[in-house]
Design a protein around this motif. Sequence first.
Motif, PDB file in Angstrom:
ATOM      1  N   THR A 124       0.691  -1.181  -0.264  1.00  0.00           N
ATOM      2  CA  THR A 124       0.526   0.100  -0.146  1.00  0.00           C
ATOM      3  C   THR A 124       0.839   1.423   0.025  1.00  0.00           C
ATOM      4  O   THR A 124       0.464   2.029  -0.275  1.00  0.00           O
ATOM      5  CB  THR A 124      -0.726  -0.303   1.106  1.00  0.00           C
ATOM      6  OG1 THR A 124      -0.308   0.257   2.870  1.00  0.00           O
ATOM      7  CG2 THR A 124      -2.039  -1.186   1.196  1.00  0.00           C
ATOM      8  N   ASP A 157      -0.415   4.501  -2.209  1.00  0.00           N
ATOM      9  CA  ASP A 157      -1.765   4.517  -2.135  1.00  0.00           C
ATOM     10  C   ASP A 157      -2.393   5.648  -1.908  1.00  0.00           C
ATOM     11  O   ASP A 157      -3.554   6.301  -2.907  1.00  0.00           O
ATOM     12  CB  ASP A 157      -2.639   3.219  -1.109  1.00  0.00           C
ATOM     13  CG  ASP A 157      -2.420   1.901  -1.736  1.00  0.00           C
ATOM     14  OD1 ASP A 157      -2.119   2.072  -2.661  1.00  0.00           O
ATOM     15  OD2 ASP A 157      -3.357   1.146  -0.800  1.00  0.00           O
ATOM     16  N   SER A 163      -2.301  -2.177  -7.222  1.00  0.00           N
ATOM     17  CA  SER A 163      -3.555  -1.381  -6.081  1.00  0.00           C
ATOM     18  C   SER A 163      -4.522  -1.357  -6.861  1.00  0.00           C
ATOM     19  O   SER A 163      -5.912  -2.286  -6.286  1.00  0.00           O
ATOM     20  CB  SER A 163      -2.912  -0.496  -5.134  1.00  0.00           C
ATOM     21  OG  SER A 163      -3.686  -0.782  -4.416  1.00  0.00           O
ATOM     22  N   GLY A 210      -4.494  -3.401   0.855  1.00  0.00           N
ATOM     23  CA  GLY A 210      -5.777  -2.788   1.074  1.00  0.00           C
ATOM     24  C   GLY A 210      -6.928  -3.424   1.174  1.00  0.00           C
ATOM     25  O   GLY A 210      -6.614  -4.515   0.089  1.00  0.00           O
TER      26      GLY A 210
END
Length: 289
Positions: free
Chosen positions: A159, A162, A221, A259
């Motif tokens: 992550t 992100d 992601s 995530g």
Amino acid sequence: MGQIFDFCDIEKSEKSIKRTWQEFRNALSRGEFSFNDIASAKKNTFLKVYDDLFNKNVGIEYNTVLVSELENYCVGRGTVLGEDENPDFERFIPKKEFIKSDNRFSPTGVEWLYLAIGKEADIHECAQAECRAKLNDRFGFCHFQFNANSTSLKLVNLTIADETTYIALNDGLEAYGQKQVKKGIKKAKALGFIPRNNVNVEEFKKLFTKWAVYTYSKLLSEQIFEPLDENDDKSLMYLPFQTMAQYYISLGYAGIIYGSTVSKTGKNIVLFDKTMAHPTGSIEDYRII
């Protein structure tokens, strides 16, 4: 001064990652290699490219965190409770006889420990979403604590990118390029000629690797961690994730931070050894309202 770097089209990269991921899943479903046959899996385009960037070029160092670095985060695990249940800590420990379907990174019957990680309020919301808790369900939540002998173990954090944007990532690399050009011009004026090897190759390689890792991580992601439809075959859809887990294990990692596909708050962590963390505090027992 014009733009130094000609950045690749993000949409084209997104399509490429989605395509090679689907090819990866298809190869697994056809039995060309099994999820734990990493040597064969690395011959597939997706993992071959990933391994080249993240392993051979040490890009994975940017994704690596130690368990000791998570001390400021809350971790916990939730479950929907039956009306007559009297839960104890054992209720929150994974047991193979109750794991009757595939999880994202582990097949049926594998006792890996899945936890929510983040701020206190976020991990409750994340756990409820992951358990598909509905209005008026009775819900149990238990905090966990990492064991002292686990603090030096490595985790892969998927992550890391992100919270950033592609523009911010590209701007960082572009700023470096512009700075190097200006330095080169200044040095050329002082020397009266254009010097060779003006750019620090190792410094640039390190910066470019970081840019590639963050950009690739963000693409992964956004393109791969998607919620499943009710009609999706979990055992098929999760096969490439389970292969990636075995890949990380082969590199000496003890778990993965990733995530949530069903919660906007909090993140998840899977520990390959369920004894790395233990329940702590009191069990929370409440209604979903």
